[in-house]
Design a protein around this motif. Structure first.
Motif, PDB file in Angstrom:
ATOM      1  N   GLY A  77      47.023  53.154  48.159  1.00 31.54           N
ATOM      2  CA  GLY A  77      47.397  54.465  48.662  1.00 31.54           C
ATOM      3  C   GLY A  77      48.640  54.969  47.974  1.00 31.54           C
ATOM      4  N   ALA A  78      49.207  56.032  48.508  1.00 31.38           N
ATOM      5  CA  ALA A  78      50.401  56.632  47.908  1.00 31.38           C
ATOM      6  C   ALA A  78      51.569  55.657  47.892  1.00 31.38           C
ATOM      7  N   GLY A  79      51.626  54.779  48.879  1.00 32.34           N
ATOM      8  CA  GLY A  79      52.740  53.841  48.974  1.00 32.34           C
ATOM      9  C   GLY A  79      52.419  52.460  48.464  1.00 32.34           C
ATOM     10  N   GLY A  80      51.301  52.293  47.769  1.00 33.45           N
ATOM     11  CA  GLY A  80      50.904  50.981  47.277  1.00 33.45           C
ATOM     12  C   GLY A  80      49.669  50.483  47.999  1.00 33.45           C
ATOM     13  N   LYS A  81      49.437  49.172  47.916  1.00 34.56           N
ATOM     14  CA  LYS A  81      48.256  48.611  48.572  1.00 34.56           C
ATOM     15  C   LYS A  81      48.352  48.748  50.086  1.00 34.56           C
ATOM     16  N   GLU A  82      47.255  49.112  50.708  1.00 27.55           N
ATOM     17  CA  GLU A  82      47.192  49.275  52.159  1.00 27.55           C
ATOM     18  C   GLU A  82      46.657  47.978  52.756  1.00 27.55           C
ATOM     19  N   ALA A  83      47.574  47.058  53.102  1.00 31.76           N
ATOM     20  CA  ALA A  83      47.208  45.708  53.527  1.00 31.76           C
ATOM     21  C   ALA A  83      46.372  45.681  54.788  1.00 31.76           C
ATOM     22  N   ALA A  84      46.518  46.683  55.601  1.00 28.84           N
ATOM     23  CA  ALA A  84      45.786  46.681  56.868  1.00 28.84           C
ATOM     24  C   ALA A  84      44.323  47.062  56.701  1.00 28.84           C
ATOM     25  N   GLN A  85      43.982  47.602  55.559  1.00 29.95           N
ATOM     26  CA  GLN A  85      42.602  48.018  55.323  1.00 29.95           C
ATOM     27  C   GLN A  85      41.732  46.823  54.974  1.00 29.95           C
ATOM     28  N   PRO A  86      40.432  46.871  55.270  1.00 26.35           N
ATOM     29  CA  PRO A  86      39.539  45.769  54.886  1.00 26.35           C
ATOM     30  C   PRO A  86      39.338  45.751  53.373  1.00 26.35           C
ATOM     31  N   PRO A  87      38.966  44.604  52.826  1.00 28.03           N
ATOM     32  CA  PRO A  87      38.715  44.545  51.379  1.00 28.03           C
ATOM     33  C   PRO A  87      37.573  45.473  50.980  1.00 28.03           C
ATOM     34  N   VAL A  88      37.618  45.933  49.755  1.00 27.89           N
ATOM     35  CA  VAL A  88      36.609  46.868  49.256  1.00 27.89           C
ATOM     36  C   VAL A  88      35.814  46.208  48.140  1.00 27.89           C
ATOM     37  N   PRO A  89      34.623  46.726  47.839  1.00 31.89           N
ATOM     38  CA  PRO A  89      33.875  46.195  46.700  1.00 31.89           C
ATOM     39  C   PRO A  89      34.676  46.346  45.408  1.00 31.89           C
ATOM     40  N   LEU A  90      34.463  45.432  44.493  1.00 35.17           N
ATOM     41  CA  LEU A  90      35.173  45.483  43.223  1.00 35.17           C
ATOM     42  C   LEU A  90      35.037  46.834  42.528  1.00 35.17           C
ATOM     43  N   ILE A  91      33.889  47.445  42.675  1.00 35.21           N
ATOM     44  CA  ILE A  91      33.612  48.675  41.940  1.00 35.21           C
ATOM     45  C   ILE A  91      34.513  49.825  42.373  1.00 35.21           C
ATOM     46  N   GLU A  92      35.257  49.665  43.461  1.00 34.20           N
ATOM     47  CA  GLU A  92      36.190  50.690  43.899  1.00 34.20           C
ATOM     48  C   GLU A  92      37.476  50.697  43.072  1.00 34.20           C
ATOM     49  N   HIS A  93      37.731  49.645  42.296  1.00 36.86           N
ATOM     50  CA  HIS A  93      38.979  49.536  41.551  1.00 36.86           C
ATOM     51  C   HIS A  93      38.855  50.197  40.181  1.00 36.86           C
ATOM     52  N   ALA A  94      39.923  50.890  39.775  1.00 44.26           N
ATOM     53  CA  ALA A  94      39.888  51.659  38.526  1.00 44.26           C
ATOM     54  C   ALA A  94      39.629  50.767  37.312  1.00 44.26           C
ATOM     55  N   ASP A  95      40.229  49.577  37.276  1.00 44.17           N
ATOM     56  CA  ASP A  95      40.054  48.754  36.080  1.00 44.17           C
ATOM     57  C   ASP A  95      38.647  48.179  35.999  1.00 44.17           C
ATOM     58  N   ILE A  96      38.034  47.911  37.150  1.00 41.08           N
ATOM     59  CA  ILE A  96      36.632  47.471  37.135  1.00 41.08           C
ATOM     60  C   ILE A  96      35.755  48.602  36.616  1.00 41.08           C
ATOM     61  N   LYS A  97      36.046  49.826  37.048  1.00 41.66           N
ATOM     62  CA  LYS A  97      35.286  50.966  36.545  1.00 41.66           C
ATOM     63  C   LYS A  97      35.460  51.096  35.028  1.00 41.66           C
ATOM     64  N   ARG A  98      36.686  50.844  34.543  1.00 38.93           N
ATOM     65  CA  ARG A  98      36.920  50.894  33.103  1.00 38.93           C
ATOM     66  C   ARG A  98      36.031  49.902  32.374  1.00 38.93           C
ATOM     67  N   MET A  99      35.969  48.677  32.875  1.00 43.70           N
ATOM     68  CA  MET A  99      35.159  47.657  32.206  1.00 43.70           C
ATOM     69  C   MET A  99      33.671  47.963  32.303  1.00 43.70           C
ATOM     70  N   LEU A 100      33.234  48.523  33.416  1.00 44.35           N
ATOM     71  CA  LEU A 100      31.825  48.892  33.549  1.00 44.35           C
ATOM     72  C   LEU A 100      31.480  50.059  32.628  1.00 44.35           C
ATOM     73  N   LEU A 101      32.358  51.051  32.546  1.00 53.18           N
ATOM     74  CA  LEU A 101      32.101  52.181  31.658  1.00 53.18           C
ATOM     75  C   LEU A 101      32.097  51.740  30.199  1.00 53.18           C
ATOM     76  N   ALA A 102      32.985  50.806  29.854  1.00 51.49           N
ATOM     77  CA  ALA A 102      32.983  50.301  28.486  1.00 51.49           C
ATOM     78  C   ALA A 102      31.647  49.645  28.170  1.00 51.49           C
ATOM     79  N   GLN A 103      31.171  48.790  29.069  1.00 51.03           N
ATOM     80  CA  GLN A 103      29.876  48.136  28.841  1.00 51.03           C
ATOM     81  C   GLN A 103      28.759  49.162  28.716  1.00 51.03           C
TER      82      GLN A 103
END
Length: 612
Positions: A345-371
């Motif tokens: 979030g705006a203030g960094g990682k939101e620790a109280a939130q549940p974990p999300v699928p990897l595909i939600e992370h920008a760097d994972i999207k970068r690696m998928l788009l590269a492939q």
């Protein structure tokens, strides 16, 4: 439900390459979109049922020699039989040769399913019939090529030797006339061959009743010595089991002996051998020396063999592409289902939130788009090259000549660019899996191992680079490069006229990149010094390949907009985002590559051996 690969192939074949238009040509007039789809359906089913389930099996149960014969898992026998029965071995051949007269582009697309399912099994499907059709006699075509296409026999290419890998001018295998009247054999002028051949895929097995080896060997000169260089190299058909002019086995084993199996990093399900020709283990008619039948004219072996080598290079590019796609599909599935980390979030990682699928992370999207950009772009390039093969065979005179010239220039790219960049895609697939990617619990480590071989198969990256810069772009005083420039320019113009700002921006970027490439080509040859010009052939190949892939992505993106102007379909949005990734992240990389080319940088070439 349509598989992602099938959806991509359908789009590239029909919406982009307009494969259906080929049915207006006499050779393909019996076909339609329905017959093309039926071929793809059949191959997809065979690959799904008889290849994919056994990919790990053949990786673990490598070929072995029991002292009498090479043993392969039963699944390899079953898979090859299913493929042979489908008629795909002769898919693009004439009806008279038992073929279907399919366009080569449709054959290439249909075979893509096997590359994704199991390259280790699929690589056992090699035939050499096309080279025999192009250069062999009518009897050789009917006896050897026809029996490869109908599945009775398999084929190999025997080029490299233990002391001469890519340096074919240094081969030492000899071929001498087989006694008086050697030219009277109905199968062709008969010679006796002696020598050793290395890295022979499919060199020995029991998958078919015979193996047709195409062997490069030198015919001694009048003084009995081998002619230096490539001038004395000729091409010979050496069957494992001797046959008569009717294609019937005579019961005689040719003097060809298995000297050992090579166990490689990847393609573990494919037999790879060292073969000894004429060592006397199987003397034929009382004499040592393997029986070989001359193909074409003496001294023209390389010309004959390279007819097949160019096809093989495009096939290796396709194999690399499909392994890259296999890894992409696996890592995409993993990224969608693996929960890891939390949103930022705006203030960094939101620790109280549940974990999300990897595909939600920008760097994972970068690696998928590269492939996605590497692999689907490489698939587009290889299918485009296959479409050029059809144009060269069935187009009008000028169109056919242009297609042949474009193929000359693009073949090094079609082989090498996927071999390097789709391997990188496999590396990214492992990275997305994290620690699990290094384990055999997931298939991505095998895809990487299998794909690492393709940078060497059918000519290394460096050899393709030397071929491109040293021969292809300067032949006919640069005619091929000029034709490529005009063809790319037509795509640039379409994109600029499309009314889409994004396409126009990419077109401008591609025009600038093409100008950089052309300027670097001229600069590197400015002194006429080949040593200087070729010192940075590999960076040149990398940059050239990126420009070509940017061209293919722009052309595909134009087709996407024609089919779906508002990008309402998820697949079309995905294609456009992959194109955007390539233009924003990849095309800008050509600057440093071309800089060392243009200034003829000699840092590498001038470094003395002792400095290492």
């Amino acid at each position: 439900m349509t598989s992602p690969l099938r959806a991509t192939l359908d789009f590239l074949l029909h919406d982009w390459l307009q494969a259906g238009s080929l049915t207006a040509r006499e050779r393909f007039s019996d076909h339609s979109r329905e017959t093309f789809d039926a071929v793809l359906d059949t191959c997809e089913r065979i690959a799904r049922e008889q290849y994919a389930p056994f990919n790990r099996t053949v990786d673990m149960q490598e070929p072995r020699f029991d002292g009498d014969k090479v043993i392969l898992p039963q699944c390899t026998h079953d898979a090859r039989l299913a493929y042979a029965h489908s008629g795909m071995l002769a898919a693009a051949q004439d009806y008279e040769m038992g073929g279907m007269q399919l366009p080569y582009v449709v054959e290439s697309a249909a075979n893509a399913f096997f590359g994704v399912a199991s390259i280790g099994i699929g690589a056992n499907l090699l035939t050499t019939g096309n080279a025999i059709l192009a250069h062999g006699t009518a009897v050789q075509q009917q006896v050897f090529a026809a029996n490869e296409f109908n599945g009775r026999w398999t084929g190999t290419m025997c080029l490299s030797e233990p002391q001469a890998g890519s340096s074919l001018s240094d081969i030492a295998t000899r071929a001498v006339p087989d006694g008086a009247g050697f030219e009277a054999d109905p199968l062709g002028p008969r010679y006796r061959l002696t020598g050793h051949k290395m890295w022979i895929s499919g060199g020995d097995h029991e998958l078919a009743e015979n193996i047709v080896h195409l062997v490069l060997a030198k015919i001694p000169g009048p003084d009995g010595r081998l002619v230096p260089g490539v001038k004395g190299i000729s091409l010979f058909i050496c069957p494992k089991h001797l046959v008569d002019e009717g294609g019937r086995l005579t019961g005689e084993h040719n003097d060809i002996a298995l000297a050992g199996l090579n166990h490689k990093l990847g393609w573990c399900g494919t037999v790879n051998t060292l073969l000894n020709f004429g060592e006397g283990r199987y003397p034929v008619r009382g004499d040592a020396g393997a029986i070989g039948y001359l193909v074409g004219q003496p001294g023209e072996g390389l010309r004959c063999m390279f007819h097949m080598m160019n096809e093989a290079r495009i096939a290796i590019g396709m194999a690399a592409t499909m392994l890259g796609l296999a890894g992409y599909y696996a890592s995409l599935d993993y990224a969608r289902t693996r929960l890891q980390g939390r949103p930022v979030g705006a203030g960094g990682k939101e620790a109280a939130q549940p974990p999300v699928p990897l595909i939600e992370h920008a760097d994972i999207k970068r690696m998928l788009l590269a492939q996605k950009s590497y692999c689907e772009g490489a698939l587009a390039l290889n299918l485009y090259c296959a479409r050029l093969v059809d144009e060269a065979r069935t187009g009008g005179a000028q169109a056919a000549a242009d297609a042949r010239l474009l193929l000359e220039v693009l073949t090094p790219i079609a082989k090498s660019w996927p071999s390097e960049n789709c391997l990188e895609a496999n590396s990214l697939a492992i990275q997305i899996h994290g620690g699990y990617g290094y384990t055999r619990d997931f298939p991505v480590e095998q895809y990487w191992r299998d794909n690492r071989l393709n940078m060497i198969h059918e000519g290394t990256h460096g050899i393709q680079a030397q071929d491109l810069l040293g021969r292809k772009v300067v032949m006919q005083e640069g005619a091929g490069l000029r034709l490529l420039g005009r063809t790319v320019g037509q795509t640039i113009q379409r994109a600029q006229d499309s009314g889409h700002a994004e396409l126009a921006a990419w077109a401008d970027a591609l025009a600038q990149a093409l100008q950089q490439l052309q300027a670097a080509t001229q600069a590197t040859w400015a002194t006429g010094d080949a040593q200087q010009a070729l010192a940075n052939a590999v960076p040149y190949l990398q940059a050239f390949g990126h420009v070509v892939l940017a061209w293919k992505w722009l052309d595909v993106a134009c087709a996407v907009r024609r089919a779906d102007a508002m990008l309402s379909g998820a697949a079309n949005r995905g294609r456009t985002r992959a194109a955007a990734y390539f233009y924003h992240y990849e095309l800008p990389r050509i600057g440093p590559w071309l800089a060392v080319v243009a200034r003829r940088d000699m840092t590498c070439a001038d470094t003395p051996p002792e400095a290492f």
